[in-house]
Scaffold this motif. Sequence first.
Motif, PDB file in Angstrom:
ATOM      1  N   LEU A 163       0.815  -1.209   0.000  1.00  0.00           N
ATOM      2  CA  LEU A 163       0.000   0.000   0.000  1.00  0.00           C
ATOM      3  C   LEU A 163       0.852   1.264   0.000  1.00  0.00           C
ATOM      4  CD1 LEU A 163      -2.984   0.912   0.100  1.00  0.00           C
ATOM      5  CD2 LEU A 163      -2.722   1.092   2.583  1.00  0.00           C
ATOM      6  N   ASP A 164       1.940   1.250   0.739  1.00  0.00           N
ATOM      7  CA  ASP A 164       2.776   2.447   0.823  1.00  0.00           C
ATOM      8  C   ASP A 164       3.543   2.721  -0.462  1.00  0.00           C
ATOM      9  OD1 ASP A 164       4.424   0.228   1.153  1.00  0.00           O
ATOM     10  OD2 ASP A 164       5.843   1.321   2.416  1.00  0.00           O
ATOM     11  N   ARG A 165       3.546   1.761  -1.380  1.00  0.00           N
ATOM     12  CA  ARG A 165       4.216   1.942  -2.665  1.00  0.00           C
ATOM     13  C   ARG A 165       3.351   2.696  -3.675  1.00  0.00           C
ATOM     14  NH1 ARG A 165       7.773  -2.282  -4.044  1.00  0.00           N
ATOM     15  NH2 ARG A 165       7.872  -1.260  -6.080  1.00  0.00           N
ATOM     16  N   ALA A 166       2.075   2.853  -3.375  1.00  0.00           N
ATOM     17  CA  ALA A 166       1.163   3.496  -4.324  1.00  0.00           C
ATOM     18  C   ALA A 166       1.577   4.942  -4.575  1.00  0.00           C
ATOM     19  CB  ALA A 166      -0.270   3.436  -3.811  1.00  0.00           C
ATOM     20  N   ASP A 167       1.508   5.358  -5.837  1.00  0.00           N
ATOM     21  CA  ASP A 167       1.751   6.755  -6.191  1.00  0.00           C
ATOM     22  C   ASP A 167       0.483   7.581  -6.069  1.00  0.00           C
ATOM     23  OD1 ASP A 167       4.628   6.792  -7.268  1.00  0.00           O
ATOM     24  OD2 ASP A 167       3.731   5.103  -8.337  1.00  0.00           O
ATOM     25  N   ALA A 168      -0.664   6.933  -6.226  1.00  0.00           N
ATOM     26  CA  ALA A 168      -1.946   7.620  -6.090  1.00  0.00           C
ATOM     27  C   ALA A 168      -3.025   6.587  -5.790  1.00  0.00           C
ATOM     28  CB  ALA A 168      -2.294   8.394  -7.359  1.00  0.00           C
ATOM     29  N   PHE A 169      -4.108   7.084  -5.182  1.00  0.00           N
ATOM     30  CA  PHE A 169      -5.242   6.230  -4.852  1.00  0.00           C
ATOM     31  C   PHE A 169      -6.480   6.691  -5.613  1.00  0.00           C
ATOM     32  CE2 PHE A 169      -2.474   6.145  -1.094  1.00  0.00           C
ATOM     33  CZ  PHE A 169      -2.265   4.778  -0.981  1.00  0.00           C
ATOM     34  N   LEU A 170      -7.215   5.735  -6.154  1.00  0.00           N
ATOM     35  CA  LEU A 170      -8.490   5.994  -6.802  1.00  0.00           C
ATOM     36  C   LEU A 170      -9.581   5.540  -5.842  1.00  0.00           C
ATOM     37  CD1 LEU A 170      -7.726   4.753 -10.444  1.00  0.00           C
ATOM     38  CD2 LEU A 170      -7.088   6.900  -9.329  1.00  0.00           C
ATOM     39  N   LEU A 171     -10.343   6.475  -5.306  1.00  0.00           N
ATOM     40  CA  LEU A 171     -11.317   6.194  -4.265  1.00  0.00           C
ATOM     41  C   LEU A 171     -12.719   6.102  -4.857  1.00  0.00           C
ATOM     42  CD1 LEU A 171     -10.018   8.663  -1.533  1.00  0.00           C
ATOM     43  CD2 LEU A 171      -9.472   6.240  -1.790  1.00  0.00           C
ATOM     44  N   THR A 172     -13.369   4.964  -4.662  1.00  0.00           N
ATOM     45  CA  THR A 172     -14.709   4.775  -5.211  1.00  0.00           C
ATOM     46  C   THR A 172     -15.785   5.453  -4.370  1.00  0.00           C
ATOM     47  OG1 THR A 172     -15.118   2.697  -4.016  1.00  0.00           O
ATOM     48  CG2 THR A 172     -13.988   2.546  -6.151  1.00  0.00           C
ATOM     49  N   GLU A 173     -15.423   5.908  -3.176  1.00  0.00           N
ATOM     50  CA  GLU A 173     -16.337   6.643  -2.304  1.00  0.00           C
ATOM     51  C   GLU A 173     -15.498   7.417  -1.293  1.00  0.00           C
ATOM     52  OE1 GLU A 173     -18.276   3.823   0.716  1.00  0.00           O
ATOM     53  OE2 GLU A 173     -17.777   2.513  -0.967  1.00  0.00           O
ATOM     54  N   PRO A 174     -16.101   8.393  -0.609  1.00  0.00           N
ATOM     55  CA  PRO A 174     -15.326   9.195   0.343  1.00  0.00           C
ATOM     56  C   PRO A 174     -14.689   8.340   1.428  1.00  0.00           C
ATOM     57  CG  PRO A 174     -17.396  10.271  -0.147  1.00  0.00           C
ATOM     58  CD  PRO A 174     -17.469   8.902  -0.779  1.00  0.00           C
ATOM     59  N   LEU A 175     -13.573   8.830   1.962  1.00  0.00           N
ATOM     60  CA  LEU A 175     -12.766   8.065   2.908  1.00  0.00           C
ATOM     61  C   LEU A 175     -13.100   8.371   4.367  1.00  0.00           C
ATOM     62  CD1 LEU A 175     -10.376   6.028   2.789  1.00  0.00           C
ATOM     63  CD2 LEU A 175      -8.843   7.976   3.054  1.00  0.00           C
ATOM     64  N   GLN A 176     -14.147   9.145   4.645  1.00  0.00           N
ATOM     65  CA  GLN A 176     -14.400   9.565   6.014  1.00  0.00           C
ATOM     66  C   GLN A 176     -14.502   8.394   6.995  1.00  0.00           C
ATOM     67  OE1 GLN A 176     -15.932  10.781   3.403  1.00  0.00           O
ATOM     68  NE2 GLN A 176     -16.198  13.002   3.533  1.00  0.00           N
ATOM     69  N   GLU A 177     -15.140   7.317   6.586  1.00  0.00           N
ATOM     70  CA  GLU A 177     -15.330   6.185   7.498  1.00  0.00           C
ATOM     71  C   GLU A 177     -14.935   4.881   6.798  1.00  0.00           C
ATOM     72  OE1 GLU A 177     -19.269   6.171   8.987  1.00  0.00           O
ATOM     73  OE2 GLU A 177     -19.105   8.131   9.941  1.00  0.00           O
ATOM     74  N   PRO A 178     -13.639   4.668   6.600  1.00  0.00           N
ATOM     75  CA  PRO A 178     -13.220   3.427   5.947  1.00  0.00           C
ATOM     76  C   PRO A 178     -13.566   2.210   6.790  1.00  0.00           C
ATOM     77  CG  PRO A 178     -11.333   4.568   6.861  1.00  0.00           C
ATOM     78  CD  PRO A 178     -12.499   5.497   6.991  1.00  0.00           C
ATOM     79  N   ALA A 179     -13.841   1.101   6.112  1.00  0.00           N
ATOM     80  CA  ALA A 179     -14.257  -0.118   6.805  1.00  0.00           C
ATOM     81  C   ALA A 179     -13.076  -0.921   7.325  1.00  0.00           C
ATOM     82  CB  ALA A 179     -15.074  -0.988   5.846  1.00  0.00           C
ATOM     83  N   TRP A 180     -11.853  -0.541   6.999  1.00  0.00           N
ATOM     84  CA  TRP A 180     -10.702  -1.391   7.275  1.00  0.00           C
ATOM     85  C   TRP A 180     -10.118  -1.143   8.659  1.00  0.00           C
ATOM     86  CZ3 TRP A 180      -9.288   2.212   3.062  1.00  0.00           C
ATOM     87  CH2 TRP A 180      -9.992   1.917   1.894  1.00  0.00           C
ATOM     88  N   GLN A 181      -9.650  -2.225   9.243  1.00  0.00           N
ATOM     89  CA  GLN A 181      -8.917  -2.143  10.505  1.00  0.00           C
ATOM     90  C   GLN A 181      -7.425  -2.266  10.211  1.00  0.00           C
ATOM     91  OE1 GLN A 181     -10.310  -1.562  13.539  1.00  0.00           O
ATOM     92  NE2 GLN A 181     -12.299  -1.390  12.505  1.00  0.00           N
TER      93      GLN A 181
END
Length: 215
Positions: free
Chosen positions: A146-164
């Motif tokens: 994940l830290d290697r990504a140059d950019a992120f394409l977000l399919t929805e806002p990141l306010q409340e991500p589901a990931w732990q």
Amino acid sequence: MLVVVGGHTRNIGKTSAVCELIRSFPAQDWTAVKITQYGHSVCSANGEPCDCQTADHTLALSEERNAETGTDTSRYLAAGAARSLWLRTRQGQLAEAMPRLRMELAKAANNVLESNSVIRLLRPDLYLAVLSPGVVDFKPSAQYVLDRADAFLLTEPLQEPAWQGISQRLVLSKPHFAYTAGEPYSAELLAWLASRLNTEAPPEGSASGQRLSLL
């Protein structure tokens, strides 16, 4: 130019992201590669259930020539790719396929790969990660790079991500763009990609061809 498109799980728009890249920058004459790693009892030659354990079934690389079947590799061609390849290996054996893959990549000036795991074995010029904050599953292969990504394409806002255990700060600290599978890239994303690809950005929504809503 080597671009890798990955994502944290299945069915969040990775293939659509690859297709839109191809469609938005057709002058690059992309070779597109789908990389699939199968688990135990699935044959790498064709992706079907298999009990064979012979060495010749550990990997397969085939070229797609039909742009009308609706498969992921067919969609690459429909989007305008010059070539479309499908690499299959058993889980954990991608490294064994790298010499063969590198030979194919050397034939093109611009390549785009759909994969996460290949990041461990190649150093791309650009790595785009598709993230869908409402989808809980986060593959270890995606988390590891994940830290290697140059950019992120977000399919929805990141306010409340589901990931732990996933750093929201990491995502927000890098370029991130709203993205909807099957829709044209935004002008902001096109401009950013053009700067990284060292080419001109097309006008927003100008890419020709039918956009598929399939993920």
